[in-house]
Design an enzyme around this catalytic site. Structure first.
Site, PDB file in Angstrom:
ATOM      1  N   SER A 138       0.863  -1.187   0.000  1.00  0.00           N
ATOM      2  CA  SER A 138       0.000   0.000   0.000  1.00  0.00           C
ATOM      3  C   SER A 138       0.899   1.237   0.000  1.00  0.00           C
ATOM      4  O   SER A 138       2.073   1.153   0.411  1.00  0.00           O
ATOM      5  CB  SER A 138      -0.849  -0.004   1.276  1.00  0.00           C
ATOM      6  OG  SER A 138      -1.490   1.239   1.447  1.00  0.00           O
ATOM      7  N   TYR A 151      -1.316  -1.331  10.943  1.00  0.00           N
ATOM      8  CA  TYR A 151      -1.536  -1.575   9.509  1.00  0.00           C
ATOM      9  C   TYR A 151      -0.413  -0.950   8.670  1.00  0.00           C
ATOM     10  O   TYR A 151       0.181  -1.621   7.827  1.00  0.00           O
ATOM     11  CB  TYR A 151      -2.891  -1.024   9.066  1.00  0.00           C
ATOM     12  CG  TYR A 151      -3.117  -1.184   7.580  1.00  0.00           C
ATOM     13  CD1 TYR A 151      -3.340  -2.450   7.026  1.00  0.00           C
ATOM     14  CD2 TYR A 151      -3.073  -0.095   6.705  1.00  0.00           C
ATOM     15  CE1 TYR A 151      -3.520  -2.613   5.657  1.00  0.00           C
ATOM     16  CE2 TYR A 151      -3.255  -0.250   5.338  1.00  0.00           C
ATOM     17  CZ  TYR A 151      -3.481  -1.517   4.817  1.00  0.00           C
ATOM     18  OH  TYR A 151      -3.655  -1.683   3.457  1.00  0.00           O
TER      19      TYR A 151
HETATM   20  N1  LIG Z   1      -8.776  -0.915  -0.413  1.00  0.00           N
HETATM   21  C1  LIG Z   1      -7.766  -0.096  -0.241  1.00  0.00           C
HETATM   22  O1  LIG Z   1      -7.937   1.126  -0.091  1.00  0.00           O
HETATM   23  C2  LIG Z   1      -6.361  -0.649  -0.222  1.00  0.00           C
HETATM   24  C3  LIG Z   1      -5.298   0.260  -0.448  1.00  0.00           C
HETATM   25  C4  LIG Z   1      -4.000  -0.218  -0.451  1.00  0.00           C
HETATM   26  C5  LIG Z   1      -3.752  -1.568  -0.232  1.00  0.00           C
HETATM   27  N2  LIG Z   1      -4.792  -2.424  -0.016  1.00  0.00           N
HETATM   28  C6  LIG Z   1      -4.475  -3.840   0.221  1.00  0.00           C
HETATM   29  O2  LIG Z   1      -5.050  -4.601  -0.806  1.00  0.00           O
HETATM   30  C7  LIG Z   1      -5.296  -5.928  -0.355  1.00  0.00           C
HETATM   31  C8  LIG Z   1      -6.719  -6.321  -0.701  1.00  0.00           C
HETATM   32  O3  LIG Z   1      -7.599  -5.442  -0.037  1.00  0.00           O
HETATM   33  P1  LIG Z   1      -9.055  -5.070  -0.578  1.00  0.00           P
HETATM   34  O4  LIG Z   1      -9.158  -3.599  -0.537  1.00  0.00           O
HETATM   35  O5  LIG Z   1      -9.361  -5.802  -1.810  1.00  0.00           O
HETATM   36  O6  LIG Z   1      -9.897  -5.624   0.672  1.00  0.00           O
HETATM   37  P2  LIG Z   1     -11.232  -6.527   0.757  1.00  0.00           P
HETATM   38  O7  LIG Z   1     -12.223  -6.079  -0.260  1.00  0.00           O
HETATM   39  O8  LIG Z   1     -11.619  -6.462   2.199  1.00  0.00           O
HETATM   40  O9  LIG Z   1     -10.718  -7.983   0.404  1.00  0.00           O
HETATM   41  C9  LIG Z   1      -9.866  -8.698   1.269  1.00  0.00           C
HETATM   42  C10 LIG Z   1      -9.728 -10.130   0.780  1.00  0.00           C
HETATM   43  O10 LIG Z   1      -8.887 -10.847   1.700  1.00  0.00           O
HETATM   44  C11 LIG Z   1      -9.534 -12.058   2.074  1.00  0.00           C
HETATM   45  N3  LIG Z   1      -9.145 -12.464   3.420  1.00  0.00           N
HETATM   46  C12 LIG Z   1      -9.183 -11.709   4.556  1.00  0.00           C
HETATM   47  N4  LIG Z   1      -8.801 -12.439   5.609  1.00  0.00           N
HETATM   48  C13 LIG Z   1      -8.526 -13.692   5.148  1.00  0.00           C
HETATM   49  C14 LIG Z   1      -8.102 -14.906   5.759  1.00  0.00           C
HETATM   50  N5  LIG Z   1      -7.886 -14.983   7.076  1.00  0.00           N
HETATM   51  N6  LIG Z   1      -7.939 -15.999   4.982  1.00  0.00           N
HETATM   52  C15 LIG Z   1      -8.174 -15.939   3.656  1.00  0.00           C
HETATM   53  N7  LIG Z   1      -8.568 -14.824   3.019  1.00  0.00           N
HETATM   54  C16 LIG Z   1      -8.748 -13.711   3.759  1.00  0.00           C
HETATM   55  C17 LIG Z   1     -11.024 -11.725   1.980  1.00  0.00           C
HETATM   56  O11 LIG Z   1     -11.775 -12.915   1.736  1.00  0.00           O
HETATM   57  P3  LIG Z   1     -12.704 -13.698   2.804  1.00  0.00           P
HETATM   58  O12 LIG Z   1     -13.289 -12.665   3.726  1.00  0.00           O
HETATM   59  O13 LIG Z   1     -13.694 -14.390   1.927  1.00  0.00           O
HETATM   60  O14 LIG Z   1     -11.761 -14.640   3.486  1.00  0.00           O
HETATM   61  C18 LIG Z   1     -11.064 -10.851   0.744  1.00  0.00           C
HETATM   62  O15 LIG Z   1     -11.122 -11.643  -0.406  1.00  0.00           O
HETATM   63  C19 LIG Z   1      -5.003  -5.922   1.148  1.00  0.00           C
HETATM   64  O16 LIG Z   1      -3.727  -6.479   1.380  1.00  0.00           O
HETATM   65  C20 LIG Z   1      -5.022  -4.438   1.487  1.00  0.00           C
HETATM   66  O17 LIG Z   1      -4.207  -4.155   2.605  1.00  0.00           O
HETATM   67  C21 LIG Z   1      -6.090  -1.982  -0.018  1.00  0.00           C
END
Ligand SMILES: NC(=O)c1ccc[n+]([C@@H]2O[C@H](COP(=O)([O-])OP(=O)(O)OC[C@H]3O[C@@H](n4cnc5c(N)ncnc54)[C@H](OP(=O)(O)O)[C@@H]3O)[C@@H](O)[C@H]2O)c1
Length: 259
Positions: A138, A151
């Site tokens: 991120s 985080y």
């Molecule tokens: N959204 C943002 O603004 C942003 C910005 C920068 C970086 N990121 C990073 O991008 C990545 C994806 O985030 P996102 O925004 O797409 O979030 P999201 O929509 O909340 O998706 C998170 C994913 O991780 C899975 N997950 C969570 N805990 C898990 C576990 N214990 N075992 C297996 N799967 C798990 C969830 O699936 P289940 O709940 O079905 O397990 C879901 O598919 C993360 O690493 C986040 O830190 C996000």
């Protein structure tokens, strides 16, 4: 053995978008998340677009035997990873001493330990297939984050680890790319406890935009991908900003986000 692209956290947000992008480029997928129904729907959608139906594994990656289970499932499917995408992760919004400690340690477990284990678990296979690793960090990885301290620190680890791994594995023909998105509207904000967030337009991107840039960067063997011009500029300027000022800026932004 069939080569597959393993993607963690494919049931939502950036992971789901990455699954579509890899499928569009002809990769067979091995998708992991806890919500099986979501994974099945995604696999159906990808198959309906004329691509190979992805393999899916319903798994909580925080289980101590998660990697063993992944190895078993891959072996049963006669598949082995060519690319590993460590995308699963979550954040928690709030002061570190107020947030639940166990939840914060679980975040470190998923964002740091699991990502490290999966980055290292298949290196020999990735080398044989001349594949690679895409680790999702991120923009938060470039500075400390009062209001989301653990985080931000976890993502700083991901940036540091992945950049070093890029150098270590390059001579062996294994690509390692760290993807550093700015804000992306997904389920992430709800999970983190940020409610009714308004996203700064200039730096906000869709999961699809982030996934496209991440894919291109990985295939090109780039070390670091910061999707979007505005985010590139912000991270560049951050390097020139005195640490005190950057800390105060992040603190002020997190105060605005307080539900
Ligand atoms: N959204 C943002 O603004 C942003 C910005 C920068 C970086 N990121 C990073 O991008 C990545 C994806 O985030 P996102 O925004 O797409 O979030 P999201 O929509 O909340 O998706 C998170 C994913 O991780 C899975 N997950 C969570 N805990 C898990 C576990 N214990 N075992 C297996 N799967 C798990 C969830 O699936 P289940 O709940 O079905 O397990 C879901 O598919 C993360 O690493 C986040 O830190 C996000």
């Amino acid at each position: 053995m069939r080569p597959v692209t393993l993607i963690t956290g494919a049931s939502a947000g950036i992971g789901r978008a990455l699954a579509h992008v890899f499928a569009q480029h002809g990769h067979e997928l091995f998708l992991i998340a806890r919500r099986g129904q979501r994974l099945a729907e995604l696999a159906d959608a990808i198959a309906a677009q004329g691509h190979k139906r992805p393999l899916t594994l319903v798994l909580d990656l925080m289980r101590a035997d998660a990697v063993e289970r992944i190895r078993d499932a891959l072996a049963k499917a006669d598949a082995e990873p060519e690319f590993v995408v460590n995308n699963a992760g979550f954040g928690l919004f709030g002061a570190a001493d107020v947030l639940d400690l166990r939840e914060q340690l679980a975040m470190v477990d998923l964002n740091v330990r699991v990502l490290t284990e999966l980055s290292l678990a298949f290196v020999a296979l990735l080398q044989r297939r001349r594949g690679g690793i895409l680790n999702v960090a991120s923009v938060a990885g470039f500075l400390p984050g009062p209001g989301m301290a653990v985080y931000y620190a976890s993502k700083a680890y991901v940036v540091s680890f992945s950049e070093a791994l890029h150098r270590e594995l390059k001579p062996r023909g294994v690509r390692v790319t760290v993807l550093c998105p700015g804000p992306v509207p997904t389920e992430f904000q709800g999970r983190a406890g940020v409610r009714g967030e308004s996203f700064p337009r200039l730096i906000t991107q869709t999961a699809e935009q982030v996934a496209q840039e991440g894919y291109r960067g990985l295939m090109a063997g780039r070390r670091l991908v910061i999707p979007g011009f505005a985010n590139k500029l912000v991270t560049f300027l951050l390097r020139l900003t005195p640490r005190q000022l950057a800390l105060a800026g992040v603190e002020a932004r997190q105060r605005i986000r307080r539900p």
